[in-house]
Structures are given as structure tokens and as C-alpha cells.
Design a protein around this motif. Structure first.
Motif, short mmCIF file in Angstrom:
data_model
loop_
_atom_site.label_atom_id
_atom_site.label_comp_id
_atom_site.label_asym_id
_atom_site.label_seq_id
_atom_site.Cartn_x
_atom_site.Cartn_y
_atom_site.Cartn_z
N THR A 41 0.90 -1.33 0.09
CA THR A 41 0.08 -0.02 0.00
C THR A 41 0.79 1.23 0.10
OG1 THR A 41 -2.05 -0.99 1.20
CG2 THR A 41 -1.83 1.39 1.23
N LYS A 42 1.85 1.26 0.72
CA LYS A 42 2.68 2.30 0.93
C LYS A 42 3.45 2.67 -0.48
CE LYS A 42 6.54 4.49 3.50
NZ LYS A 42 7.69 4.12 4.81
N PHE A 43 3.87 1.45 -0.97
CA PHE A 43 4.57 1.83 -2.28
C PHE A 43 3.61 2.03 -3.47
CE2 PHE A 43 5.88 -0.36 -6.29
CZ PHE A 43 7.09 0.20 -6.46
N ILE A 44 2.33 1.67 -3.43
CA ILE A 44 1.54 2.13 -4.67
C ILE A 44 1.28 3.62 -4.28
CG2 ILE A 44 -0.78 1.83 -5.27
CD1 ILE A 44 -0.59 -0.95 -4.72
N GLU A 45 0.95 3.85 -3.17
CA GLU A 45 0.72 5.50 -2.79
C GLU A 45 1.98 6.43 -3.01
OE1 GLU A 45 -1.08 5.28 1.06
OE2 GLU A 45 -2.81 4.43 0.30
N GLN A 46 3.22 5.88 -3.05
CA GLN A 46 4.31 6.60 -3.32
C GLN A 46 4.56 6.74 -4.53
OE1 GLN A 46 7.23 5.13 -0.68
NE2 GLN A 46 6.77 6.54 0.97
N GLU A 47 4.49 5.57 -5.42
CA GLU A 47 4.87 5.42 -6.99
C GLU A 47 4.19 5.64 -7.97
OE1 GLU A 47 8.14 5.44 -6.73
OE2 GLU A 47 8.45 4.87 -4.58
N PHE A 48 2.64 5.06 -7.62
CA PHE A 48 1.70 5.18 -8.97
C PHE A 48 0.98 6.34 -8.94
CE2 PHE A 48 2.83 0.70 -8.61
CZ PHE A 48 2.64 0.29 -9.94
N PRO A 49 0.60 7.12 -9.85
CA PRO A 49 -0.16 8.38 -10.40
C PRO A 49 -1.40 7.80 -9.67
CG PRO A 49 0.96 7.64 -12.30
CD PRO A 49 1.21 6.64 -11.38
N ARG A 50 -2.30 8.99 -9.00
CA ARG A 50 -3.50 8.79 -8.48
C ARG A 50 -4.44 7.90 -9.16
NH1 ARG A 50 -5.06 10.54 -3.70
NH2 ARG A 50 -3.45 12.07 -3.67
N GLN A 51 -4.53 8.31 -10.55
CA GLN A 51 -5.58 7.58 -11.30
C GLN A 51 -5.38 6.06 -11.43
OE1 GLN A 51 -3.33 9.80 -12.36
NE2 GLN A 51 -3.17 9.55 -14.64
N PHE A 52 -4.23 5.50 -11.23
CA PHE A 52 -3.87 4.30 -11.34
C PHE A 52 -3.67 3.38 -10.19
CE2 PHE A 52 -1.42 5.97 -15.04
CZ PHE A 52 -2.41 5.66 -15.82
N GLN A 53 -3.95 4.20 -8.93
CA GLN A 53 -3.56 3.26 -7.54
C GLN A 53 -4.80 2.44 -7.24
OE1 GLN A 53 -2.94 6.49 -4.47
NE2 GLN A 53 -1.15 7.37 -5.48
N ASP A 54 -6.07 2.76 -7.43
CA ASP A 54 -6.84 1.66 -7.09
C ASP A 54 -6.82 0.43 -7.80
OD1 ASP A 54 -8.25 3.51 -5.20
OD2 ASP A 54 -9.67 3.95 -6.52
#
Length: 213
Positions: free
Chosen positions: A101-114
């Protein structure tokens, strides 16, 4: 940083070896394991379809190829240790989930996080695709341990892993693909020549017999 960091991390999976700290004749990386599980899942899904089951192939492929990505943060933990207790298994899962979760929120643009939260979550659910993943994962583990046993690896751990993998596969023996594996593929595996041949045959037959009681 960003998605570049994610792409770069994929190479790290090639250097992350399974069952670390034990003598092995053949090293298996997490990257190769993910590829093999995906190929095995594809065949198992094909068997299920042949018998009339409907497979969501997109879901199956996404579950299979992503199922061990979280190990890039925690490393591979030997199956007998990881599943020694339900409490320990849940703790490992919680740590992996928090780090992903931390990795996704740090590295992925918001539109791709979900999208990536969904892709990286534990895919071994009660759907037919989740059950196929559970079986495919253990079939590859079975083959990894079998390869070491076949070569005469003196580590008893590989017998333990073989038994755990087969016991888990048998929990899904109502599935067509598992019946096919047990009736067609497993006998071919055991027919190959290797050093402790009779011992592994005895172990296999006992596990199968016990599952039917």
C-alpha cells in the motif's frame, strides 16, 4: 521514482531467490516462479473450461502474474515457517499489505492506484480464478521440491515442502483440474527415475489416502 521505480523493481525479482539459506541444486527466483505459476494456471483454467466452467481469463492472468510481487519487500519466507500458525500467516500478510500500500501510494499516479491495489492484493480467494491460483502456486512448489529430491538433496526440508504442497492441492480435489493433475500428471512425475523413489511414492500415496478418509 514513480512508475519507473516499479519497472526497475521487476528486475529485483530475478535476484530474489526462493527458499533462501538452504543448499539447492537449482535456484528458483520469484520472477521465474511467477512466470511458471501463470503458465500452470493457464493450463488448469483450460481444463476447467473443457469441463464447462467459465473462466475470467483477465482476472486469472492478473492474479497469477502478480501474486508474489509483495515478496520484493519481505523476501521469500519458507512455506513451513510462513504457515506454522494462522497468527503468523496473518502477520506476514498484514506486513506485506502495508508495504505494498505504501509503495503504490508513493510510486503510482493517483488515477492508477486503485487498479494496482486490486492487482497486488491476495488473489487466492474463493472465486474459481482464486482457487486455480492456489493450486497452480502449490503445483510449482511441488515441482521445485521434487526437483531437489530427485537430485538427491539431503535437506529434509524439501520433503516437508513436498508434503505441504500436495496436501494443499488435495484440499481442492473437487476441481476438474486437480482431478486431472492427480490422475494424469502426478503419476507421470512419480514414474521418473530418482534416488529416494520408493520413499516419495509412499509419502504421496499416504497423503492422498489420508485426504480421502
Amino acid at each position: 521514482m514513480g512508475v519507473h521505480h516499479y519497472f526497475k523493481s521487476l528486475s529485483d525479482l530475478e535476484q530474489l531467490f526462493r527458499c533462501p539459506g538452504r543448499f539447492k541444486y537449482h535456484e528458483h527466483s520469484v520472477a521465474s516462479h511467477s512466470f511458471k505459476v501463470t503458465k500452470i494456471a493457464q493450463f488448469l483454467g483450460t481444463v476447467e473450461e473443457e469441463y464447462g466452467e467459465k473462466i475470467d481469463w483477465k482476472a486469472l492472468y492478473e492474479k497469477a502474474i502478480n501474486h508474489d510481487y509483495a515478496e520484493i519487500f519481505t523476501g521469500d519466507i519458507k512455506t513451513p515457517v510462513k504457515y506454522a500458525s494462522e497468527e503468523l500467516r496473518k502477520l506476514f500478510s498484514q506486513v506485506e499489505e502495508e508495504m505494498v500500500t505504501k509503495f503504490i501510494e508513493q510510486e503510482f499516479p493517483r488515477q492508477f492506484q486503485d487498479i494496482y491495489h486490486n492487482r497486488f492484493k491476495d488473489g487466492k480467494d474463493d472465486t474459481i480464478e482464486g482457487r486455480i491460483l492456489s493450486v497452480a502456486d502449490k503445483i510449482d512448489l511441488l515441482y521445485e521440491s521434487f526437483g531437489e529430491i530427485q537430485k538427491g538433496n539431503p535437506e529434509s526440508l524439501f520433503f516437508e515442502i513436498y508434503q505441504e504442497a500436495l496436501s494443499t492441492i488435495l484440499k481442492f480435489q473437487e476441481m476438474y483440474c486437480v482431478q486431472y493433475f492427480l490422475n494424469t500428471i502426478l503419476p507421470d512425475m512419480l514414474a521418473e527415475k530418482f534416488i529416494p523413489h520408493s520413499q516419495l511414492n509412499d509419502i504421496t500415496n499416504k497423503i492422498i489416502d489420508d485426504s480421502q478418509k
